[in-house]
Structure formats: structure tokens, C-alpha cells
Design an enzyme around this catalytic site. Sequence first.
Site, PDB file in Angstrom:
ATOM      1  CB  SER A 237      -0.888  -0.001   1.243  1.00 42.73           C
ATOM      2  OG  SER A 237      -0.090   0.311   2.369  1.00 42.73           O
ATOM      3  CE  LYS A 238      -2.034   6.693  -2.588  1.00 45.44           C
ATOM      4  NZ  LYS A 238      -3.483   6.675  -2.297  1.00 45.44           N
ATOM      5  NE  ARG A 239       0.399   0.503   5.886  1.00 44.40           N
ATOM      6  CZ  ARG A 239       0.960  -0.686   5.992  1.00 44.40           C
ATOM      7  NH1 ARG A 239       2.068  -0.845   6.663  1.00 44.40           N
ATOM      8  NH2 ARG A 239       0.399  -1.737   5.421  1.00 44.40           N
ATOM      9  CG  HIS A 240       4.698  -1.109   1.757  1.00 48.45           C
ATOM     10  ND1 HIS A 240       3.386  -1.535   1.751  1.00 48.45           N
ATOM     11  CD2 HIS A 240       5.292  -1.743   2.780  1.00 48.45           C
ATOM     12  CE1 HIS A 240       3.218  -2.410   2.727  1.00 48.45           C
ATOM     13  NE2 HIS A 240       4.352  -2.546   3.364  1.00 48.45           N
ATOM     14  N   GLY A 241       5.588   3.412   0.229  1.00 48.08           N
ATOM     15  CA  GLY A 241       6.189   4.330  -0.742  1.00 48.08           C
ATOM     16  C   GLY A 241       5.372   4.315  -2.010  1.00 48.08           C
TER      17      GLY A 241
END
Length: 468
Positions: A237-241
Site C-alpha cells: 500500500s501507499k505506506r510502502h512508498g
Amino acid sequence: MVRVRFAPSPTGHLHIGGARAALFNWLFARHNKGAFILRIEDTDRTRSTEEYINSIIEGMKWLNLDWDEGPYKQTDRFDIYRSYADKLLKEGKAYYCYCSPEELEQGRKEALAQGKQPKYDGRCRNLKAPVSGVTPAVRFRMPQEGETVVNDLIRGKIVFENAHLDDLIIMRSDGTPTYNFTVVVDDVDMNITHVIRGDDHLNNTPKQIHVYDALGYKVPLFAHLPMILGPDKTRLSKRHGATSVMAYKETGYLPEALVNYLVRLGWSYGDQEVFSRDELIKYFSFENVGKSSAVFNPEKFLWLNSHYIINSPAEKLAELVIPFLLKEKIVNEGQALDKGWLSKAVNTQKERSKTLIELAHSLRYYISEDVEYNEKAKVKFLNEKTLPYLIELKDRLASIPDFSASEIEKVFISIIEKHGIKLGNIAQPVRVAMTGKTESPGIFEVLEIIGKEKTMKRLEKAIKTIIK
Ligand code: GLU
């Protein structure tokens, strides 16, 4: 004939998971000489935007995943859904439901309170007459007994209990169709033979199978792709960049590298890592797609990108790097760059650049008027000891008619032979004078690319720096 579709909902940019689904559909179509259809599932009008539709299309084009039909848009097809719903109503395979949202919510709460899975209680299933003054929704009559078997091309046989299936709303009371219905109607209407999508849709599959059946359509074959995880093993997800495909374009990745990277998220072919497009089309099959989730590995993606940069022709990279030179302010808007010269410069740096941004920065000292010295490099190499060589080199280079790497090399060789020194004794100070740093491509080529005029200026400046 194989007919497959990529069916993104335009509620965000094209992300890694979507792009992989698109790619697997595309490869399966090309491998089987079938048709690849692009269908925009924009029925969720509050979350779908024109901007996301354009961005998805842009992403597909960048990855060079060309489609044979579409893009179809579900919002253009409401009449079709209506007519299929009418057909099901007429055949008794669907029925009007007059329950109010409050009644349904009440039922849901009661089920949850009793620790049961909420499910429509079917109170409108066998109504004899319409309820006046209420605009009904349309529900699909699901079988309540038995099992539904999904024979997935990747995961094998999966069995679902029909008792868990809800009578699906297919048309809301406001006349709009629902997701599980539009997907099936479109697959029927577009003669889809294989449904290839992320496994987050697996729970929808048994419901959809009954709708295909009710519409008298041969149920397509399914391939549910394993989930993609981030390096920490949670869903990507976006958390991973960056997860949006176009963000990778902007940070200097090549589409070939992304395609090659994506295909290996789940698929393998022996231990081969690098594939040409033709190889992918030739080798692709679901037999080699794994069941377990795939982990997104940014280092491996970067490694593949550098592989594709090294193996791209310099002329092509020169074209691709121009927007990055502008964006990074290494060249100014309107500044003329000779393409042949730029290709030569790129050729010296491509082995050292993992992304187009790195490539752009590596070209800075070729393009800029002046260079700044790295302080340590300056102290170590621009000093009294190297001064005489720099002066001699400058004088000798001034008189060569052809400022080419081979002529420049001759001058260097003659100086080192005359003084009985090593090439490094002179190449390193010159390197610092030319690039500000102690590492660069071969010094003769670097000088040729920088050109006679700037080389003279930079040697002059180095000499003055020492004398001062
Ligand atoms: N529109 C769905 C999505 O974006 C895909 C549906 C499908 O492939 O069947 O997740």
C-alpha cells in the site's frame, strides 16, 4: 478464441497490483492470439474521476500494454444493465425488494447480535403483489443449498457453501446497477472467456458464477492472482512508498524494467530473471503462477532498471533523459543540446546510472559551465605537486587540432613517459579539474565530451586555484 479484460475502477491511479493484473491479461491474450479489452468500471460515481481514468490510460500506454477493444465505460452502459435485469425479473431469476434501508439495517444488527453472519432474510422473495408507494430494488435469487465450485487456474478447486450467499441487489432502488452485476453483464456482453484479477475478488466469484448461469452464459475460467506484499509482508500500500505506476516513470524507471519486474511478481520461468517481450509472450502460462503472495522488492526492481538502462541504446536514453535534465535544472528551458553529443555523453554514464534521474545528474559536469570541487579531492589532487603536469597538459592540449579521445590520449601518454610517472598521477588531478570529483568515466573521453574550450577553462581554473 481467448477474450480477456482489464477492468480497473478509476478510484485511484494505476498501481502496482492493477498494472500486474493488466499485464497478465495482456500476456495471456497475446500468447493465445486472443483479444485484450479495457473496461473502465466507473459505476461508483462518488469515487471515480475523469482524472483517474486518464491516468490509468496513460499508465497502460507507458507500459505499452495495448488493448484491442475499449476503453468501454460502465456509465455509458446503464441501458444494457437495465435490460439484463428486466430479463432476469421476467424469468423469475430476480425479484423486486421493497425493504427499506432501516429494515435491512435492523436485520443486520440482529444477526450480528446473535453472532451470525448478516444475510438478507428473503422476506420479499415470494411477495405476491407489489408494495405501493415504494420504489423497489432488484435482487438476484441465489441458490440457498448446495455448493459452488470455482476451478481456479492458479489456486485449483475452491468450494463455497451456497447457504452463505446473499440474495444480491443487482439494481438499487435509484435505478443504478451494482458492482457484481455490471461485471457479469459486461463479461457476458463482451464474450469474456477468462477472468484474470487479484485474489481480493475471490469472494465475489461464487456470487458472480450464479449470475453468469442465470444469464445463460458459459461461466468463464478464473485466475485469481496472489496478493502483492510490501517488504514487511503486509499488503502493498501507499505506506510502502510509491505504488502508482506513473510515480515510477517520474523517478526515472523504464517501462521495460517495470514490466519485467511485475511479471515476476507471481510468475516464474525456471530461474530466468530477464525477459524480452517476445519471450514473455511465448512463455507465459498460468501453470507457472505461484499460489503464494509475492513480495515487492525495491532493490530488485532497481537492479532490473539498471540492467535495462545499460542495455538500452544511448540514442534512446538521450531522448528519455531530456525531461529529467530539465526537471532537475541541469539544462535550462530553451537551451540547445546536440542529440549526437548527448548520446555520446550518455554512453559514458549509462553503466553507472540505476535510474534516469541518476543518469541526468551524472551528465551535469558535461553540460554545466563550471564545476565545484569536492573539498577532499581538491586538497589531495590540486596542489604544488600536480601543478607542473597541469600546466604542461594545458599547453600541449591547446595545440592539438583534433580534440578527440585518441589524440588526447597521445598527449597524456607522452607526458607520463617524459616524466616517468603513472597515468593516475596526472589523470586524477585532471579528473578533479574537469568533474570536481575523483570518479568519472575514462578521462580521455570525458575531455572530448567536455570539449576543448571548457577543458581549457577548467584547467586554467585548477591552475589558478593552486597558485593562489
Ligand atoms: N473493477 C474491479 C477492480 O478494480 C475489477 C473487477 C474484475 O476484474 O472483475 O478491482
